[in-house]
Write a protein that holds these residues in place. Structure first.
Motif, PDB file in Angstrom:
ATOM      1  N   MET A   1       0.820  -1.213   0.000  1.00  0.00           N
ATOM      2  CA  MET A   1       0.000   0.000   0.000  1.00  0.00           C
ATOM      3  C   MET A   1       0.856   1.266   0.000  1.00  0.00           C
ATOM      4  O   MET A   1       0.459   2.284  -0.564  1.00  0.00           O
ATOM      5  N   GLN A   2       2.018   1.206   0.631  1.00  0.00           N
ATOM      6  CA  GLN A   2       2.891   2.374   0.665  1.00  0.00           C
ATOM      7  C   GLN A   2       3.346   2.778  -0.736  1.00  0.00           C
ATOM      8  O   GLN A   2       3.469   3.962  -1.046  1.00  0.00           O
ATOM      9  N   ALA A   3       3.589   1.767  -1.584  1.00  0.00           N
ATOM     10  CA  ALA A   3       3.983   2.057  -2.969  1.00  0.00           C
ATOM     11  C   ALA A   3       2.849   2.758  -3.709  1.00  0.00           C
ATOM     12  O   ALA A   3       3.074   3.696  -4.488  1.00  0.00           O
ATOM     13  N   LEU A   4       1.609   2.314  -3.468  1.00  0.00           N
ATOM     14  CA  LEU A   4       0.452   2.941  -4.102  1.00  0.00           C
ATOM     15  C   LEU A   4       0.248   4.365  -3.590  1.00  0.00           C
ATOM     16  O   LEU A   4      -0.105   5.264  -4.353  1.00  0.00           O
ATOM     17  N   LEU A   5       0.479   4.571  -2.302  1.00  0.00           N
ATOM     18  CA  LEU A   5       0.370   5.927  -1.745  1.00  0.00           C
ATOM     19  C   LEU A   5       1.432   6.850  -2.332  1.00  0.00           C
ATOM     20  O   LEU A   5       1.179   8.042  -2.563  1.00  0.00           O
ATOM     21  N   LYS A   6       2.611   6.291  -2.577  1.00  0.00           N
ATOM     22  CA  LYS A   6       3.675   7.084  -3.211  1.00  0.00           C
ATOM     23  C   LYS A   6       3.267   7.463  -4.634  1.00  0.00           C
ATOM     24  O   LYS A   6       3.504   8.583  -5.096  1.00  0.00           O
ATOM     25  N   LEU A   7       2.631   6.506  -5.354  1.00  0.00           N
ATOM     26  CA  LEU A   7       2.122   6.786  -6.695  1.00  0.00           C
ATOM     27  C   LEU A   7       1.065   7.883  -6.637  1.00  0.00           C
ATOM     28  O   LEU A   7       1.089   8.821  -7.446  1.00  0.00           O
ATOM     29  N   ALA A   8       0.146   7.768  -5.674  1.00  0.00           N
ATOM     30  CA  ALA A   8      -0.906   8.781  -5.526  1.00  0.00           C
ATOM     31  C   ALA A   8      -0.307  10.153  -5.231  1.00  0.00           C
ATOM     32  O   ALA A   8      -0.758  11.172  -5.773  1.00  0.00           O
ATOM     33  N   SER A   9       0.722  10.183  -4.394  1.00  0.00           N
ATOM     34  CA  SER A   9       1.387  11.443  -4.064  1.00  0.00           C
ATOM     35  C   SER A   9       2.052  12.058  -5.298  1.00  0.00           C
ATOM     36  O   SER A   9       2.018  13.277  -5.498  1.00  0.00           O
ATOM     37  N   THR A  10       2.625  11.211  -6.142  1.00  0.00           N
ATOM     38  CA  THR A  10       3.256  11.691  -7.383  1.00  0.00           C
ATOM     39  C   THR A  10       2.213  12.277  -8.327  1.00  0.00           C
ATOM     40  O   THR A  10       2.418  13.338  -8.925  1.00  0.00           O
ATOM     41  N   ILE A  11       1.081  11.574  -8.465  1.00  0.00           N
ATOM     42  CA  ILE A  11      -0.004  12.071  -9.319  1.00  0.00           C
ATOM     43  C   ILE A  11      -0.529  13.400  -8.786  1.00  0.00           C
ATOM     44  O   ILE A  11      -0.760  14.341  -9.551  1.00  0.00           O
ATOM     45  N   ASP A  12      -0.703  13.481  -7.467  1.00  0.00           N
ATOM     46  CA  ASP A  12      -1.144  14.740  -6.848  1.00  0.00           C
ATOM     47  C   ASP A  12      -0.179  15.874  -7.182  1.00  0.00           C
ATOM     48  O   ASP A  12      -0.606  16.985  -7.525  1.00  0.00           O
ATOM     49  N   ALA A  13       1.110  15.589  -7.084  1.00  0.00           N
ATOM     50  CA  ALA A  13       2.124  16.621  -7.341  1.00  0.00           C
ATOM     51  C   ALA A  13       2.078  17.083  -8.800  1.00  0.00           C
ATOM     52  O   ALA A  13       2.202  18.281  -9.089  1.00  0.00           O
ATOM     53  N   ILE A  14       1.879  16.140  -9.724  1.00  0.00           N
ATOM     54  CA  ILE A  14       1.807  16.491 -11.151  1.00  0.00           C
ATOM     55  C   ILE A  14       0.613  17.396 -11.416  1.00  0.00           C
ATOM     56  O   ILE A  14       0.738  18.457 -12.050  1.00  0.00           O
ATOM     57  N   ASN A  15      -0.557  16.992 -10.934  1.00  0.00           N
ATOM     58  CA  ASN A  15      -1.761  17.793 -11.175  1.00  0.00           C
ATOM     59  C   ASN A  15      -1.728  19.114 -10.421  1.00  0.00           C
ATOM     60  O   ASN A  15      -2.247  20.124 -10.904  1.00  0.00           O
ATOM     61  N   ARG A  16      -1.100  19.124  -9.250  1.00  0.00           N
ATOM     62  CA  ARG A  16      -0.966  20.385  -8.507  1.00  0.00           C
ATOM     63  C   ARG A  16      -0.073  21.358  -9.274  1.00  0.00           C
ATOM     64  O   ARG A  16      -0.386  22.550  -9.379  1.00  0.00           O
ATOM     65  N   PHE A  17       1.026  20.848  -9.815  1.00  0.00           N
ATOM     66  CA  PHE A  17       1.939  21.693 -10.595  1.00  0.00           C
ATOM     67  C   PHE A  17       1.243  22.248 -11.830  1.00  0.00           C
ATOM     68  O   PHE A  17       1.309  23.455 -12.113  1.00  0.00           O
ATOM     69  N   ILE A  18       0.557  21.370 -12.566  1.00  0.00           N
ATOM     70  CA  ILE A  18      -0.134  21.807 -13.784  1.00  0.00           C
ATOM     71  C   ILE A  18      -1.249  22.792 -13.440  1.00  0.00           C
ATOM     72  O   ILE A  18      -1.393  23.841 -14.076  1.00  0.00           O
ATOM     73  N   GLY A  19      -2.033  22.471 -12.403  1.00  0.00           N
ATOM     74  CA  GLY A  19      -3.143  23.340 -12.026  1.00  0.00           C
ATOM     75  C   GLY A  19      -2.706  24.726 -11.615  1.00  0.00           C
ATOM     76  O   GLY A  19      -3.369  25.721 -11.937  1.00  0.00           O
ATOM     77  N   LYS A  20      -1.585  24.822 -10.927  1.00  0.00           N
ATOM     78  CA  LYS A  20      -1.116  26.123 -10.451  1.00  0.00           C
ATOM     79  C   LYS A  20      -0.496  26.966 -11.564  1.00  0.00           C
ATOM     80  O   LYS A  20      -0.379  28.184 -11.425  1.00  0.00           O
ATOM     81  N   HIS A  21      -0.092  26.307 -12.649  1.00  0.00           N
ATOM     82  CA  HIS A  21       0.529  27.054 -13.742  1.00  0.00           C
ATOM     83  C   HIS A  21      -0.426  27.310 -14.909  1.00  0.00           C
ATOM     84  O   HIS A  21      -0.260  28.286 -15.643  1.00  0.00           O
ATOM     85  N   VAL A  22      -1.430  26.442 -15.065  1.00  0.00           N
ATOM     86  CA  VAL A  22      -2.338  26.595 -16.193  1.00  0.00           C
ATOM     87  C   VAL A  22      -3.217  27.832 -16.042  1.00  0.00           C
ATOM     88  O   VAL A  22      -3.752  28.353 -17.016  1.00  0.00           O
ATOM     89  N   ILE A  23      -3.327  28.352 -14.826  1.00  0.00           N
ATOM     90  CA  ILE A  23      -4.132  29.557 -14.606  1.00  0.00           C
ATOM     91  C   ILE A  23      -3.564  30.751 -15.378  1.00  0.00           C
ATOM     92  O   ILE A  23      -4.289  31.696 -15.700  1.00  0.00           O
ATOM     93  N   TRP A  24      -2.271  30.697 -15.691  1.00  0.00           N
ATOM     94  CA  TRP A  24      -1.672  31.779 -16.481  1.00  0.00           C
ATOM     95  C   TRP A  24      -2.306  31.869 -17.863  1.00  0.00           C
ATOM     96  O   TRP A  24      -2.271  32.932 -18.504  1.00  0.00           O
TER      97      TRP A  24
END
Length: 202
Positions: A1-24
């Protein structure tokens, strides 16, 4: 489960990065709209390209930020009943909705939109309007946006299962203190301060 949580955290980081920059792209669309209006009124000059690029930017903003919106729980919910249920019941409903509705729909759109994009890319399809733009860039945001939304759906399922197992805190509790608009305003302010500092040093 820890590996899956790490995957989820990576996906969160990707979408957070895109979401915060796409507003431009919203700022860019607004500036293009304003410049187009001024040029059209002052010099009686315009082009369909100015109008279409605004549509492209809006489409990109809407599609690419879909995963970020899901991450922050900002999609519209009709929770007349849902909001009265226990947290564990709500979590099971979320998992059911993601697995049987969100993920299949995203996969279906991906299945049909990818060939649509590739066809437009390979043919070099142009807008039917005079002076219009090439179409494949706006076609590309459909599969890309739904891919990001699908990934975020996977991440949300992982986090909710982990929550049910007592491994993490409630993933639906918002941890974002500032809105996207506030973050954009701060970013613009930082840019202005940096330009002022450069001017003074020069």
């Amino acid at each position: 489960m820890q590996a899956l949580l790490k995957l989820a955290s990576t996906i969160d980081a990707i979408n957070r990065f895109i979401g915060k920059h796409v507003i431009w792209l919203i700022l860019a669309s607004t500036l293009i709209s304003a410049i187009n209006a001024v040029v059209r009124k002052a010099f009686n000059i315009s082009s369909n390209a100015f109008l279409e690029v605004q549509w492209y930017l809006f489409a990109a903003t809407f599609m690419l930020a879909a995963g970020y919106t899901l991450l922050n729980g900002e999609h519209v919910k009709i929770d007349v009943i849902y909001g009265r249920l226990k947290k564990r019941t709500q979590t099971w409903i979320d998992i059911f909705g993601f697995v049987f509705f969100l993920l299949p729909v995203c996969a279906g759109v991906l299945w049909f939109s990818t060939p649509f994009f590739l066809n437009g890319f390979n043919s070099g399809e142009m807008s039917g309007n005079v002076g219009g733009l090439i179409r494949w860039p706006v076609y590309a945001v459909m599969p890309l946006g739904f891919a990001l939304l699908w990934l975020q759906g996977v991440a949300e399922v992982i986090k909710r299962v982990a929550f049910l197992q007592g491994l993490i805190d409630d993933p639906t509790v918002k941890k974002v203190d500032k809105t996207a608009e506030e973050e954009l305003a701060e970013a613009i302010q930082r840019l202005a301060q940096a330009k002022t500092a450069q001017t003074k040093s020069a």
